[in-house]
Design an enzyme around this catalytic site. Structure first.
Site, PDB file in Angstrom:
ATOM      1  CE  LYS A 263      -4.392   0.545  -6.713  1.00 56.70           C
ATOM      2  NZ  LYS A 263      -4.468  -0.289  -5.420  1.00 56.70           N
ATOM      3  CG  ASP A 268       0.028   1.986  -2.865  1.00 54.95           C
ATOM      4  OD1 ASP A 268       0.735   2.733  -2.329  1.00 54.95           O
ATOM      5  OD2 ASP A 268      -0.576   1.218  -2.204  1.00 54.95           O
ATOM      6  CE  LYS A 275       1.264  -0.216  -0.012  1.00 52.76           C
ATOM      7  NZ  LYS A 275       0.013  -0.926   0.412  1.00 52.76           N
ATOM      8  CG  ASP A 286      -1.153  -1.115  -6.184  1.00 53.16           C
ATOM      9  OD1 ASP A 286      -2.180  -1.949  -6.095  1.00 53.16           O
ATOM     10  OD2 ASP A 286      -1.097  -0.251  -5.378  1.00 53.16           O
ATOM     11  CG  ASP A 345      -1.576   1.955   1.723  1.00 55.67           C
ATOM     12  OD1 ASP A 345      -1.211   1.681   0.494  1.00 55.67           O
ATOM     13  OD2 ASP A 345      -1.172   0.820   2.338  1.00 55.67           O
ATOM     14  CD  GLU A 347      -2.961   3.267  -3.509  1.00 56.56           C
ATOM     15  OE1 GLU A 347      -3.268   3.245  -2.189  1.00 56.56           O
ATOM     16  OE2 GLU A 347      -3.067   2.360  -4.277  1.00 56.56           O
ATOM     17  NE  ARG A 349     -10.246   2.466  -0.848  1.00 61.86           N
ATOM     18  CZ  ARG A 349     -10.537   1.618   0.142  1.00 61.86           C
ATOM     19  NH1 ARG A 349     -11.485   1.828   0.965  1.00 61.86           N
ATOM     20  NH2 ARG A 349      -9.497   0.531   0.550  1.00 61.86           N
TER      21      ARG A 349
HETATM   22 ZN    ZN Z   1      -2.743   0.471  -3.793  1.00 62.32          ZN
HETATM   23 MN    MN Z   2      -2.545   1.333  -1.305  1.00 61.71          MN
END
Ligand code: ZN
Ligand code: MN
Length: 497
Positions: A263, A268, A275, A286, A345, A347, A349
């Site tokens: 990933k 993010d 967030k 991230d 959020d 995201e 996956r």
């Molecule tokens: Zn993330």
């Molecule tokens: Mn996220």
């Protein structure tokens, strides 16, 4: 520290100043000394005065008396020989690196009485030093001589061992691991204005100089492939997404590859499900999964690992703007399965499901292991001392757990089941991208499991371990490089001819 270590291996060290570092097991025996320098004699008296026992990670620092060929003598405790694993030799190197202080010359006598130090262990001491020496300071403008303690200087290190040729041979792989881990750390530490998806893909492309083949997929190609899940995340950012595919062909030509998927959300914000502000700056990390995969590919190529390996990283930025995806949107993944967006959020996956499907369909790998800073919930469960391990294959899970013990990049296996899977069924689409707060790490893993088919697969949730974990003997950096040593160990033990 910070310092750059120039490491060599020899049977004896020229004793003319600097620091001598000796090792000692727990117990009464004195450490070995160089015959021409006799630091052991100096040690014996100091040890009895200081009541130094040699317990693991302890250190006895002695200012050498007048007439000694060294300025300082440091003795590192190894603890009991029975409990020593590969990681302990890295730890020795890390402690040795820190105990160098202002010296510009160091001799490390690794052959302690009562323990056989082979080439690999000697090389691991060197690896520990190189890992400890890393620091992210490229954005500190005041160093290089302006403040003495920040000046990076070269320290000449001689590792004294009975078989320097074997140590030198093993050091090639150790250097490859150090470079891979330090690359992963650097990528995680870099700020998100500097390292977006395009810039990250360019970093992956640099592995070509090691013989890695690197293909970059642009937005246009991803559209053609139908990667609606990944593209949905990217659409709120002015920075276009990329996928980098890294191939290392070190095995036989017909051999099925092993595959690693990362990933890479370069920042993010959470998107429209934005967030809270506190600590949002940490979300530059991230992309720790993608960083680990890139670092691992570097290591495998640099040490010419006898394996065919694929590294795939999904690179996007998750931003809220007028074009950003909404909660309630339904997107279609490359697999054809549809996803209702509940929370923008969640995201990671969405990025991974298209990358995993693409990997499986295109390369038919022996197994896929994905790494992702996927859920805050894994921190609630495991803190930052273990990464979460989810797998559909007991053999692969067992191999990973063993590699975790050896490398001390630890894993804890978490459950998957039909009942957990049901939680992400959607009223309007095939699945939803969030199952709510409870079992958040598990439902994220269940989501990924819907994209791997029968391929042996493991998902490592590294949200707690990729960054911000407590510093230790071999790591002082915010970005830890977690996963590179773990997966290099996995490949070495199980998948090289
Ligand atoms: Zn993330
Ligand atoms: Mn996220």
């Amino acid at each position: 520290m910070p310092a750059k270590f120039q490491i060599s291996f020899a049977k004896t060290a020229r004793a003319d100043g600097g620091v001598a570092i000796l090792l000692k097991l727990a117990g009464d025996q004195p450490p070995a000394g160089a015959s021409d320098a006799d630091p052991a004699g100096i040690y014996a008296k100091a040890a009895s005065v200081a009541e130094f026992s040699g317990k693991n990670s302890s250190i006895l620092d002695i200012v050498a008396p007048h007439g000694s060929p060294f300025d300082r003598i440091a003795v590192l405790g190894l603890g009991k020989p029975a409990g020593l694993v590969a990681y302990d030799w890295l730890r020795v190197g890390g402690i040795a690196a820190a105990s160098v202080k202002t010296a510009s010359k160091v001799a490390i006598y690794v052959d302690a009485p009562g323990i056989a130090v082979d080439g690999e262990k000697a090389a691991n001491v060197a690896l520990g030093m190189l890992l400890r020496a890393y620091s992210f300071d490229s954005y500190k403008t005041k160093k290089k001589g302006e403040e003495d303690d920040k000046a990076v200087k070269t320290v000449n290190v001689t590792i004294v061992t009975a078989d320097p040729a074997a140590a030198k041979a093993a050091f090639v792989a150790a250097q490859a691991v150090a470079d891979g881990v330090n690359l992963a750390r650097e990528l995680v530490n870099l700020p998100p204005n500097v390292l977006g998806p395009v810039e990250f893909a360019a970093k992956a492309k640099e592995l070509e100089k090691l013989g890695v083949e690197v293909d970059i997929l642009t937005e246009k190609e991803m559209k053609k492939l139908g990667m609606g899940a990944l593209l949905g995340v990217a659409q709120g950012s002015v920075k276009p997404p990329r996928i980098a595919v890294m191939h290392w062909k070190g095995g036989k030509s017909k051999e099925q590859p092993v595959a690693f998927v990362g990933k890479g959300v370069t920042f993010d914000t959470g998107g429209i499900s934005i967030k809270p502000g506190a600590s949002m700056e940490d979300m530059k990390g991230d992309m720790g999964g993608a960083a680990a995969v890139t670092g691992l590919m570097h290591t495998l190529a640099a040490r010419k690992a006898k394996v065919n390996a694929i590294g795939i990283i999904g690179l996007v930025e998750n931003m809220p703007d007028g074009n950003a995806q909404r909660p309630g949107d339904i997107v279609t993944s490359m697999s054809g399965q549809t996803i209702e967006i509940i929370n923008t959020d969640a995201e990671g996956r969405l990025v991974l499901c298209d990358a995993l499907w693409y990997c499986k369909e295109t390369y038919k790998p022996r197994f896929m292991i994905n790494l992702a800073t996927l859920t805050g919930a894994i921190l609630v469960a495991l803190g930052n001392l273990h990464a979460g391990l989810f797998s559909n294959n007991d053999e692969l899970a067992g191999q990973l757990l063993a590699a975790g013990e050896e490398s001390q990049e630890k894993l804890w296996r978490m459950p998957l089941s039909k009942d957990y899977d049901k939680i992400i069924d959607s009223r309007f689409a095939d699945m939803k991208n969030s199952g709510g707060r409870h079992a958040g790490s598990i439902t994220a893993a269940q989501f990924l499991a819907r994209y791997v088919g029968d391929t042996p697969w493991a998902h490592l949730d590294i949200a707690g371990t990729a960054m911000g974990s407590p510093s230790n003997e071999i790591n002082q950096s915010w970005g830890s490089g977690y996963g590179v040593r773990l997966l290099d160990q996995l490949v070495r033990t199980n998948f090289e001819a």
